[in-house]
Enzyme design. Structure first.
Site, PDB file in Angstrom:
ATOM      1  N   THR A  85       0.786  -1.225  -0.015  1.00  0.00           N
ATOM      2  CA  THR A  85      -0.067  -0.046   0.122  1.00  0.00           C
ATOM      3  C   THR A  85       0.781   1.322   0.154  1.00  0.00           C
ATOM      4  O   THR A  85       1.109   2.035   0.970  1.00  0.00           O
ATOM      5  CB  THR A  85      -1.027   0.003   1.040  1.00  0.00           C
ATOM      6  OG1 THR A  85      -0.230   0.006   2.473  1.00  0.00           O
ATOM      7  CG2 THR A  85      -1.932  -0.921   1.075  1.00  0.00           C
ATOM      8  N   ARG A 151       9.157  -6.164  12.737  1.00  0.00           N
ATOM      9  CA  ARG A 151      10.209  -5.037  12.411  1.00  0.00           C
ATOM     10  C   ARG A 151      11.301  -5.596  11.624  1.00  0.00           C
ATOM     11  O   ARG A 151      11.579  -6.716  11.753  1.00  0.00           O
ATOM     12  CB  ARG A 151      10.835  -4.805  13.868  1.00  0.00           C
ATOM     13  CG  ARG A 151       9.987  -4.290  15.038  1.00  0.00           C
ATOM     14  CD  ARG A 151      10.536  -4.545  16.331  1.00  0.00           C
ATOM     15  NE  ARG A 151      10.476  -5.914  16.717  1.00  0.00           N
ATOM     16  CZ  ARG A 151      11.476  -6.580  17.707  1.00  0.00           C
ATOM     17  NH1 ARG A 151      12.198  -5.689  18.245  1.00  0.00           N
ATOM     18  NH2 ARG A 151      11.272  -7.732  17.714  1.00  0.00           N
ATOM     19  N   GLY A 253      18.739  11.378  16.521  1.00  0.00           N
ATOM     20  CA  GLY A 253      19.781  11.167  15.463  1.00  0.00           C
ATOM     21  C   GLY A 253      19.361  11.692  14.051  1.00  0.00           C
ATOM     22  O   GLY A 253      18.493  12.663  14.080  1.00  0.00           O
ATOM     23  N   CYS A 260       7.593   2.053   5.949  1.00  0.00           N
ATOM     24  CA  CYS A 260       6.407   2.025   6.649  1.00  0.00           C
ATOM     25  C   CYS A 260       6.005   3.372   7.371  1.00  0.00           C
ATOM     26  O   CYS A 260       4.998   3.894   6.971  1.00  0.00           O
ATOM     27  CB  CYS A 260       6.461   0.840   7.934  1.00  0.00           C
ATOM     28  SG  CYS A 260       6.578  -0.646   7.043  1.00  0.00           S
ATOM     29  N   ARG A 330      14.289   2.190   0.946  1.00  0.00           N
ATOM     30  CA  ARG A 330      13.029   3.052   0.894  1.00  0.00           C
ATOM     31  C   ARG A 330      13.133   4.172   1.706  1.00  0.00           C
ATOM     32  O   ARG A 330      13.186   3.872   2.936  1.00  0.00           O
ATOM     33  CB  ARG A 330      12.023   2.350   0.965  1.00  0.00           C
ATOM     34  CG  ARG A 330      11.676   1.316  -0.133  1.00  0.00           C
ATOM     35  CD  ARG A 330      10.415   0.374  -0.016  1.00  0.00           C
ATOM     36  NE  ARG A 330      10.494  -0.557   1.125  1.00  0.00           N
ATOM     37  CZ  ARG A 330       9.566  -1.192   1.588  1.00  0.00           C
ATOM     38  NH1 ARG A 330       8.411  -1.239   1.141  1.00  0.00           N
ATOM     39  NH2 ARG A 330       9.715  -1.870   2.669  1.00  0.00           N
TER      40      ARG A 330
END
Length: 433
Positions: A85, A151, A253, A260, A330
């Site tokens: 998605t 994760r 950081g 996601c 990504r």
């Protein structure tokens, strides 16, 4: 039980292999023939610890196979929907074309007593619309929503030993069928929450929004720390001792990335606007903005450390993936920083244990090397942007001997400043004094 998994990307491939480990007869369906060929040979098409072994085990046992033909899913009792998605090209909303396409295709082949189970992250309200699509297509199959909480780097364990199972169902019988799927998982005492479609959809998006907010909060504090001379790492340690706050996800950081959190908080915001509740999640716009500013700050620090310009200066970029133990680039802050520095004329040499292939597809203009030592050799500045263990464990004395000038930006705040300064480095962290 016979199970199909529609979509064999990161989520689907892991889920299919894990279902086979649980003893089910599983077929994974994907339109990408090259991906299916790899998976059928027991080869993971992306880096995920533990997945190759799980694939080989499932294929060797005969419980796991992959196909490009949706008809091969027809005999399954439960069909997991694990398609992507992504963010829409011209808006913040989620692109549901793959979800809609998969449901429309399944409607033509599934049995009336089968259960279609959504795993994909979707905007709240999607499941109800999918039921309408099924009924319009003449299918009597039931629908449930069972969000994933994986994760990257820990996806196998997160599937086989999740911290909770959430079922969004319209009928108690559908929950009972999911209990059969997860019987071995539930036997270990994993919490099980049965609710409606909308709540199940919101569980995933709300969880991601909360995590993103927590990360951006500590990065906002890093901005204040830099303006005042405070140290954000010590600040995080101090407030993290409060049980109401906790220390996890309070690591300041360069910010979050990946496939996601960024697109999910944007899709959540877009959906709230559609519902006429934009003000309820307006803060997520700032969460996103703070996150993106951290990338700019890392580049600004590089310019500062190199005397006002990075043009023609040799910079080693350590890390390209958005997080360690993954090959996913990504929306990677690390890759973005490398590309920005290159765009300013720096002579960037970038390295990563697993992400070079994917990084090269996105930014072929960069100079890549598989060796951290080679990246560091004769560099005038090192920028640690992904906290791979091999970078966290670098010996500052040895690194100083490789570089032309010992300068380092610790964009993940994982190095020991005292050790690096003792080795002669000009050390800068994000939000650290």
């Amino acid at each position: 039980m016979k199970i199909s998994v529609i979509g064999c990307g990161y989520l689907g491939a892991v889920h299919a292999a894990a279902m086979a480990r649980l003893g089910h007869d599983v077929v994974g369906i994907d339109t990408d023939a090259a991906k299916v060929e790899k998976l059928s040979a027991g080869v993971a098409p992306f880096f995920e610890p533990g997945l190759p072994e799980l694939l080989s085990e499932g294929i060797g046992s005969g419980r796991l196979r992959f196909s490009t033909d949706l008809a091969d899913a027809a005999g399954a009792r439960v069909h997991f929907l694990a398609v992507g998605t992504p963010q829409l090209p011209n808006s913040d909303g989620a692109d549901l074309r793959y979800v809609h396409g998969a449901v429309d295709a399944l409607a033509r082949v599934v049995a009336p007593d089968s259960l279609i189970v959504g795993k994909s992250t979707v905007p709240v309200g999607t499941a109800g619309g999918l039921v309408d699509r099924l009924r319009t297509a003449g299918s009597r199959a039931a629908l449930a929503w069972n969000p994933e909480f994986l994760r990257e780097g820990f996806a196998v364990a997160d599937t086989l030993t999740p911290d909770r199972l959430v079922y969004g169902v319209a009928d108690a019988d559908d929950a009972a069928l999911l209990d059969e799927v997860y019987v071995d998982v539930l036997a270990t005492g994993i919490p099980r929450i049965v609710t409606d479609y909308a709540t199940a959809e919101l569980v995933k998006t709300a969880a991601n929004a909360f995590l993103a907010t927590k990360i951006s909060f500590i990065n906002a504090m890093a901005e204040i720390a830099e303006a005042t001379g405070a140290d954000v790492t010590t600040l995080a340690d101090a407030i993290g001792h409060d049980a109401r706050i906790g220390r996890r996800f309070l690591n300041a950081g360069i910010g979050f990335g990946g496939g996601c959190l960024p697109k999910d908080i944007r899709a959540f915001t877009a959906r709230a606007e559609e519902l006429g509740r934009a003000e309820s999640v307006a803060f997520l716009r700032q969460v996103d903005a703070i996150n993106l500013r951290r990338r700019e700050r890392a580049v600004d620090l590089a310019v500062e450390l190199l005397g006002g310009s990075v043009f023609e200066r040799r910079i080693a970029v350590l890390g390209l993936t958005f997080k360690p133990d993954s090959d996913d680039t990504r929306d990677s802050p690390a890759l973005d920083v490398a590309a920005r520095l290159h765009g300013l004329g720096a002579r960037v040499r970038a390295t990563d244990p697993e992400g070079i292939g994917n990084a090269r597809l996105r930014h072929p203009q960069l100079d890549y090397t598989t060796s951290a030592e080679e990246a560091l050799r004769d560099a005038e500045l090192a920028v640690l942007v992904t906290e791979w263990r091999e970078y966290r464990d670098l010996d500052p004395e040895r690194v100083a001997g490789l570089m032309a000038t010992p300068r380092v930006i610790d964009a993940r705040n994982v190095l020991d400043p005292a050790s690096w300064r003792a080795a002669g480095f000009a050390y800068r962290g994000l939000g650290r004094s």
